[in-house]
Design an enzyme around this catalytic site. Sequence first.
Site, PDB file in Angstrom:
ATOM      1  N   LYS A  89       1.279 -43.966  22.849  1.00 10.02           N
ATOM      2  CA  LYS A  89       1.640 -42.554  22.966  1.00 10.02           C
ATOM      3  C   LYS A  89       0.892 -41.742  21.911  1.00 10.02           C
ATOM      4  CE  LYS A  89       6.497 -43.424  24.268  1.00 10.02           C
ATOM      5  NZ  LYS A  89       6.556 -42.774  25.584  1.00 10.02           N
ATOM      6  N   ARG A 100      11.950 -49.831  32.178  1.00 10.26           N
ATOM      7  CA  ARG A 100      12.345 -50.404  33.471  1.00 10.26           C
ATOM      8  C   ARG A 100      12.213 -51.920  33.467  1.00 10.26           C
ATOM      9  NH1 ARG A 100       7.997 -46.724  36.318  1.00 10.26           N
ATOM     10  NH2 ARG A 100       8.698 -45.509  34.521  1.00 10.26           N
TER      11      ARG A 100
END
Length: 474
Positions: free
Chosen positions: A253, A327
């Site tokens: 990120k 996830r």
Amino acid sequence: MITWQLITTLSQAKPQSHLIACSSCSHLPDTALIAEMREQQTVADTRFSCTPFSRITLLPEALWHDALTGGLLAALRPLFVAPVSREVVLDVTNIHDTVLAQVLLFLFNQAHSLSDLQLKKTDETAVRLCHITALCRPEQQASLETFFRQQQAIAQGMVAARRLADLPSDRCTPQFMVEEAQKLCVAFPALHCEVLDERQIVAQGLGLLHAVGKGATCPPRLLAIHYNGVPDGPVRCYVGKGITFDTGGLWLKEGAGMYTMKYDMCGAANVLGLMLSVAELGLPVRIMGVLALAENAIGPDAMQPGTVATACNGTTVEINNTDAEGRLVLADAIAWASKRHPQASYIIDMATLTGAVVKALGYELSGLMTQDEPLRHALTQAGQKSGDEVWSLPLDARLKKQTDSAIADLCNTPTNNAAISASAAWLLHHFCPPTIPWAHLDISGTALWRENGRSVASGRPIPLLMEHLLGDSA
């Protein structure tokens, strides 16, 4: 803990309290000050000539019935930035139930502030709210006793979750979360903790959780909290994403995107808070809460784009984006929970999963994705009643192409960068057997309270899930 009591006349209120009332409240004294304040069309607030109160705040009647926009909360928040009294007297004689729930949770949550973390020098003499007195009608007392007790217990769970989430990630590691949960759960005989360390995670085949956590110096953990409010019966399961810090892995990120990533474990923290609230109320149910805990770090052992990992149900996943790690840990935890309780009443997972859900729904609504219509309806109704609302997003076979992989059973992100939130839910649904009702809550927008450019943990969706449980177990 903030305490409370009910009264039926203002003469029973403690001196020097802060009185907060609807401008039309019939219990207010007939004085020139009150008459003048009632003439105001907006918030009327004074600290002068208030005897026996230290402060009086009157608010327009419409706010006490505004269950949609949270107008009363918006008016109250500035008043508690610097409280003038440890005691508040709240007029509840004519207030919408949902608004009352929101206000009580706000007030009980004053038990936690960032200063409690003791990481910053603070004014030890600052006034903190300690007691809530509710002015009600005699015929309201019985129902309000139950209602206040429930909201206090819900807030206690929220406070526990918020305290963990607000901690810096160098302190709040997977192992730290396990140890804090064990300390908190020991107060309740009905709660029992079960922990899988990094070796047991591998041995039990949780390859997705292992893949996410193996790059960090702080190894992953799977924590299952079991609550037995009754000796037997169906088990309700809750699963929380607990990424204690998310760098994005090798899909790194940018700096600004990492700033709030200590909060990527809010789903897991809220599962813990939920379990504590349930235990505090002694609900007659059986529950398992599963916290999937890992740090998504960079390093020689970090998972690589293109890696294929195998979940504990045997499903293989191509990891084409290491920043879609939430996830992965959820998928393994859902599959693990379904294997532990194949006859579960339902599995509900919660996660700060996608920024896309914020673009779709903003900061007030959690995204709900499920193929089980009764569960969708029940959660939607519980959200409306509690004021902790959800909004459904589609979840059906039209999303299949979003998780197709040429090399594995599934891929963890769609290559077309479309329907990100629903695609993540479509991936997750493969890990819960069709015989078990399942719902996914994307709380990226609601897990934090954002104000003045700063973010703190909100404790949502604990109110929603507790309202659902209270209705489900009645």
